[in-house]
Every structure is written in structure tokens, then in C-alpha cells.
Design a protein around this motif. Structure first.
Motif, short mmCIF file in Angstrom:
data_model
loop_
_atom_site.label_atom_id
_atom_site.label_comp_id
_atom_site.label_asym_id
_atom_site.label_seq_id
_atom_site.Cartn_x
_atom_site.Cartn_y
_atom_site.Cartn_z
N GLU A 177 74.41 15.36 45.87
CA GLU A 177 74.13 16.22 47.20
C GLU A 177 73.37 16.06 48.75
OE1 GLU A 177 75.26 20.51 46.60
OE2 GLU A 177 76.51 19.47 45.03
N ILE A 178 72.33 16.53 48.07
CA ILE A 178 70.93 16.32 49.21
C ILE A 178 70.85 15.10 49.53
CG2 ILE A 178 68.50 16.37 49.72
CD1 ILE A 178 69.52 18.60 48.68
N LEU A 179 70.96 13.98 48.99
CA LEU A 179 71.24 12.07 49.26
C LEU A 179 72.06 12.15 50.36
CD1 LEU A 179 69.63 10.57 46.48
CD2 LEU A 179 68.29 10.76 48.57
N ALA B 206 65.89 19.19 51.24
CA ALA B 206 66.42 20.38 51.01
C ALA B 206 66.04 21.66 51.69
CB ALA B 206 66.69 20.39 50.09
N ARG B 207 64.72 21.38 51.47
CA ARG B 207 63.94 22.90 52.04
C ARG B 207 63.89 22.71 53.34
NH1 ARG B 207 59.01 23.96 53.76
NH2 ARG B 207 58.75 21.78 53.37
N ARG B 208 63.33 21.47 54.11
CA ARG B 208 63.04 20.97 55.25
C ARG B 208 64.73 20.98 56.29
NH1 ARG B 208 59.75 15.03 55.14
NH2 ARG B 208 58.27 15.99 53.80
N SER C 80 73.56 11.33 41.55
CA SER C 80 72.14 13.07 40.62
C SER C 80 71.87 12.29 39.03
CB SER C 80 72.09 13.86 40.78
OG SER C 80 73.18 14.38 39.65
N GLU C 81 73.32 11.03 38.56
CA GLU C 81 72.41 11.15 37.67
C GLU C 81 71.96 9.91 36.95
OE1 GLU C 81 76.64 10.19 35.65
OE2 GLU C 81 77.54 12.16 36.88
N ILE C 82 71.52 9.30 38.23
CA ILE C 82 71.11 8.21 38.26
C ILE C 82 69.69 8.50 38.56
CG2 ILE C 82 69.90 5.63 39.30
CD1 ILE C 82 72.60 5.24 37.95
#
Lengths: 112, 112, 112, 112
Positions: free
Chosen positions: D4-6, C90-92, C3-5
Motif C-alpha cells: 500500500e505504501i509504495l 509512511a511516517r513522513r 509487499s510479499e516480494i
């Protein structure tokens, strides 16, 4: 007329295969190899799509010409004459009635 | 020969514009609209690229025919005749020597 | 880590919007405008496809990184944060069970 | 959050490899093989481009999510974790200053 254009383009593109890579755009593209040609096909397909989204007639003509031109380079590089593509399109016509037979006159049963 | 194929295809594709969308593949694609046609152009470009990477001659011919066919549908939908693309290719020849002059002995300046 | 990337890339790409076009690749691409960015997205998608056809792991990683990078440039140019893409994914998951809920533990009913 | 999602998507996509092709969209796509996955990558790239030309924010988010999702399927099929893509993006940062150093105050040399 049109057949002449494709034939003459095919002949020219064939001739470029033995040309110095520095002498022309096409000779340089051959020298770069298959992936470089395919990248151009993808790029020109994308530009055709963008031109169509813009709805600007001149751009659509220009970019479609670019797309056809680079697919002709691919064909030349693979030793395929554009007539083989036209034959394939004609063959589908025969099989599926994709195109009305000119000779068929008014009959015109079609499925395409 | 080749000019006939493109002309006849253009004529057939024009005729499909007023056909029942359920009557043919092309009529259905028109009914779906521009984005559906453009999506097919992208798809066929990708399949041409994959066929070339596979190096299978028959697949390259088949997929390039598909690519040209769907770009002809795009042209028809936009009211553009394939001759306009061929004219653009011929124009470049005149302007830039893209294609060798048929009477190449006389002129033969080329840049493509 | 990941997420940082994405967050840092998004932040950097945002910063490039006000940079001198001569100062960086991304600033130059912004200056060229939307079509130039989209052309790169198409090009990188094609290169990812070619790398996959070649079956060379390192090339697939490299070209997919290029594809993601240029889609991040598109997002930045459009004022869209990559989290909005991740939220959509994420919604999917929530709607269709695309991804197993971490909280679902072992239950794991899925449809994707 | 995003990592987390990925990660969860990657895990789910891994799990689909052993699923019945009739049980899910992804399992069916694996069963069709590499070319079918690559065709979807090309298709979603084209749809992202069309959405951007339309300038509709929601469509850009939706289509970019589709593009990323199908490139994640490609990665899974090739046994590549999305972290390898993120690492490649991070590596470029280190090499070329693609991404601003988090500790940008201290260094801040950038080229991206």
C-alpha cells in the motif's frame, strides 16, 4: 614535479588507446567503453568516501589516487588533456579569486 | 604550470581553515564538517558521469574540475597535500609500470 | 503483491547470513563485509543514473531493481527489515502529507 | 501493508506531475528535470553509505528511505510504476532462485 606526473600519465593513457585490450588494465577498460569507465569513477568516489569515514590517512591517499586515475582515464577517452582541468581551476581563480595569485603577494582578496 | 595550480589551490584551501565560515564557500564547507564535504564529492562525481553521458566536452571539463576541487577540499580538511596523491600515482608507476618511464627507451616495462 | 516480494526477499536475505559464502552471491557479499556491500550500492546507483541518461526503459527497471536489491542486502546485514523503511516513508506521509491518506478520500491536502 | 505504501507513494508522485512547481518539493524537482532528480539519487546513495559507516541504525533507515523515495520520483518521472521493479525482482526469483520459493519445502533450489 607534480605537473610531470599528470603529463606523463596523460601521455601513457593516450598511448593505451591503441594497445591490445589484453595488454593492460587501461586498454581493457577503454575496450569496455564509456559506461565501464564511469562505473569505475563512481566506485572510486565511493571508496574515497568510505576511506574518509574510516579516517585512515593511507586509505584516503590510495583511494583519492584511484579516483584521480580513473578520472584521467575518462579524460583521455574523451580526448581531454588534464591541463584543461587545471586551466579551468586557474580560470575560476581569475574570475572569483578562488586561488590567491602567487604574483599578488600579500594582497590576497579572495572569495573561494 | 599544472603543479603550480595544485600547489596554489592547496595553499589557499589551507588558509581557508582559519577563515570566517561566512567569508567563503570553502570556509563554510569546512564548518559544516566531513560529511558535507563527502556529500559534495559524491555529487560532483555524479555530475561528471552525467556530463560524460551527455557527451558535452565543456561540461565534462567543468564537472571534472568541480570533482577535483572538492577532493582537494577533502584532502586539505584531512591534512593531506595533493603531492601525496601525485606521489602515490608516481609510486604505482615505479612499481607496476602504470606510467611509461619518461626514459622509456631504456626500460619500458609496463602493465597499466 | 508487492509487499510479499519485499517480505520474501527479506526472509531469503536473512537466511543467506548463515549460508556458506561459496553457495550464493549474497552469502559471498556478506562474507566480504560492509564496505563491499556499500560499494555495490554506489555502483548500482551509478548504473541507475546511466540507464536514466540513456533513456532506455528496460535498463532503468533492471538497474533500479539492482539498486533496491543491494540496499535490501545492506538492510539485512544491519538487521533492519524493509518494513522499517516503508514505515519511515509512511511516517513522513503522516507528518508532511507526503502521501495522500487512503482514508482521507478526496480531501488530499498535501505538501510533498 | 508495504504494498500500500509504495502504491500510494506512486499515486501521489504521479499527481505531482501536474502540480505547480512552487506547491511541493516533488513538483519542484520535476520542474528542474531529470539531471536534478539523478543528482538527488546519487546524493542519497552517498548519505546511505555514510550512515552505514557511522553504524547508526536510525540514520540508515532515514537515508535508505530517502534513497528509495528519490528513486520512486525517478520512476514516476519516467512513467514506470514501482510494481515493475518488484516484478523484476520476482522474475529473478523465478529464473535464478534469488528468493526462496514460498513453497520452499517442495523445491528450494536457490542461487542468490
Amino acid at each position: 614535479m607534480s605537473s610531470e606526473i599528470l603529463d606523463r600519465l596523460a601521455e601513457t593513457l593516450e598511448g593505451r588507446k591503441t594497445a591490445d585490450p589484453r595488454s593492460s588494465y587501461v586498454a581493457k577498460l577503454y575496450a569496455k567503453g564509456l559506461d565501464a569507465i564511469l562505473k569505475k569513477v563512481a566506485e572510486e568516489a565511493a571508496e574515497t568516501i568510505m576511506a574518509a569515514k574510516d579516517g585512515v590517512r593511507e586509505k584516503i591517499i590510495y583511494e583519492t589516487a584511484d579516483l584521480w586515475f580513473h578520472s584521467l582515464i575518462l579524460l583521455a577517452q574523451q580526448g581531454i588533456h588534464p591541463d584543461e582541468i587545471l586551466n579551468e581551476l586557474a580560470r575560476r581563480e581569475g574570475l572569483s579569486g578562488l586561488v590567491e595569485k602567487a604574483s599578488r603577494g600579500q594582497s590576497g582578496k579572495e572569495a573561494a
